[in-house]
Motif scaffolding. Structure first.
Motif: not given
Ligand SMILES: Cc1cc2nc3c(=O)[nH]c(=O)nc-3n(C[C@H](O)[C@H](O)[C@H](O)COP(=O)(O)OP(=O)(O)OC[C@H]3O[C@@H](n4cnc5c(N)ncnc54)[C@H](O)[C@@H]3O)c2cc1C
Length: 443
Positions: A408-433
């Motif tokens: 049911y999900a689409k993306g994540v708020y960067v300030n709510f991420i616990s496991d901060m790796g590149e893959d997870r951080a990418k989910e906070a952004y669209t690819s152009p951003v």
């Protein structure tokens, strides 16, 4: 390895403090909000001025020391503190200057949300930001920043007029629509990765000093019925009304019967930026849909309301968050929320479901680095516990819950991420951003 004489010279050049592992206060200074982290920097610089920040950045760069920056220290991934490097601690830089006439506030990089509320409220003003007064403005505003008035006034990043930034080469630059516009784009949602922000300039909203606000406590056994109602109801509300949902064990709130304390409940907190009679009319459907355990509603001082939840999330506990934006609160998703809420591993855990639409979703998605603006809800699975021996089961609960709601999900708020790796951080952004963030970071 930096020799003692060099460190002493550096220390003497600072107006603030330099703390090393054997110094008194070292263990306190390296603490962050999330008690899970026990990282040990070799140097902590407690800056009191922009020149201290520039000095610290130059020193760390020359000695190739890793830098972490501490604003309020709240980040759940513990990114304010590093092992073996330099922590630039901004917690002594907390000044807030309000320009009443132009309705703006200049806020130091280490200020807490409570500092901003206290100063802006002297003039009936507020900066759109978060809901816990001991959160830092720095990390919150660099990642996005939402709270009780953001549906009406936009995210913190949407109210940022300019930022003073010390870049990695030790220059002090202004980021605004006119100066360094690419950096201005990046600091509005890209996270704290483009330099040290020594001060932010925000637009303020005129909200007065009291807001009609409160909590309605619903019974957990009616959670499905309430959530099915809530998902439609909140999406039709005017931007002045913000109604969220929190599923948790009942704290000992004085307006709840004693036998409810400790039981699972659905908390429905709200803030209305208008007159009380209109607010009451808007709330009527919530009161009618299912029977409440109790409620506490009225005109509350903004400063009081903004610190009302502080005690539930104080510093030092172990915390792990899994989160995503939700495209819908479908029946399937609601079933999962109720199923996992029913097996919370500790009494301090929460399922937090804010409604996000409004002014933030009307800003074009590429205008700032805050990318996911259209999704209506956030699901934040907040796991909180005290003993290391509970780590495994608490983490497992959050991870299973998160993966079972992924569809049911689409993306994540960067300030709510616990496991901060590149893959997870990418989910906070669209690819152009994301691509633009990488380009800017390289620059
Ligand atoms: C209890 C609690 C409640 C929260 N409520 C909300 C909420 O209502 N709304 C919301 O949007 N978010 C909320 N958050 C999330 C919050 O936005 C993030 O935790 C944010 O990172 C906190 O910023 P900080 O300055 O306190 O944290 P820190 O851990 O100090 O910093 C976070 C990151 O930003 C960097 N950073 C901080 N300050 C600066 C600076 N001046 N210059 C450069 N980099 C900097 C740090 O290096 C770090 O990487 C909440 C978090 C907690 C723990």
């Amino acid at each position: 390895m930096v020799d003692t004489t060099t460190i002493e010279e550096f220390k003497a050049s600072l107006r603030g403090e330099l703390i090393q592992p054997n110094d008194e206060g070292y263990d306190d200074a390296r603490k962050v909000w999330n008690g899970t982290f026990d990282r040990k920097p070799v140097i902590i610089v407690r800056c009191v001025s922009t020149s201290d920040v520039i000095n610290a950045v130059n020193f760390a760069r020359d000695k190739t020391l890793l830098i972490s920056v501490k604003g309020g220290g709240h980040n759940v991934a513990g990114t304010a503190v590093c092992d073996d490097g330099m922590m630039i601690d901004l917690s002594l830089m907390r000044r807030v200057n309000v320009d009443k006439r132009n309705r703006t506030a200049r806020v130091d990089g280490g200020a807490l949300l409570g500092d901003v509320d206290h100063e802006t409220q002297l003039h009936g003003l507020a900066v759109s930001a978060g809901i816990v007064s001991h959160t830092g403005v720095g990390g919150l505003a660099l990642g996005g920043g939402f709270g009780w008035i953001s549906r009406k006034y936009g995210l913190s990043v949407d109210n940022l007029i300019s930022a003073e930034v010390v870049t990695a080469d030790g220059r002090l630059v202004t980021a605004s629509a006119e100066e360094n516009p690419d950096l201005f784009w990046g600091v509005r949602g890209g996270g704290g990765n483009f330099g040290v922000v020594t001060s932010f300039e925000f637009k303020c909203a005129e909200i007065g000093t009291e807001v009609y606000s409160g909590l309605i406590i619903k019974k957990f056994e009616n959670a499905k019925k309430y959530m099915q109602f809530h998902r439609e109801y909140v999406r039709k509300l005017p931007d002045e009304m913000t109604v969220w949902m929190v599923v948790r064990h009942a704290p000992p709130l004085p307006f709840l019967p004693k036998d409810v304390h400790g039981k699972m409940i659905v908390v429905v907190p709200f803030v209305w930026l208008g007159g009380q009679p209109d607010g009451e009319k808007l709330l009527k459907p919530i009161r009618e849909i299912t029977e409440p355990h109790g409620e506490a509603i009225g005109m509350n001082s903004w400063v009081g309301w903004q610190s009302g939840f502080d005690g539930l999330v104080d510093h030092g506990a172990r915390n792990y968050w899994k989160s995503h934006h939700l495209e819908e609160l479908s029946d399937g998703c609601i079933d999962k929320i109720i199923e996992f809420a029913g097996k919370m591993p500790t009494d301090e855990c929460e399922v937090f479901i804010p409604h996000m639409e409004g002014a933030p979703s009307r800003v074009p998605e590429n205008e700032t680095a805050f990318a996911h603006r259209k999704t209506p809800f956030v699901l934040n699975i907040h796991t909180r516990w005290r003993n290391g021996s509970d780590d495994e089961r608490c983490l497992a609960w959050a991870r299973d819950f998160h993966s079972s709601t992924q569809e049911y999900a689409k993306g994540v708020y960067v300030n709510f991420i616990s496991d901060m790796g590149e893959d997870r951080a990418k989910e906070a952004y669209t690819s152009p951003v994301w691509n633009r963030i990488v380009e800017l970071k390289n620059k």
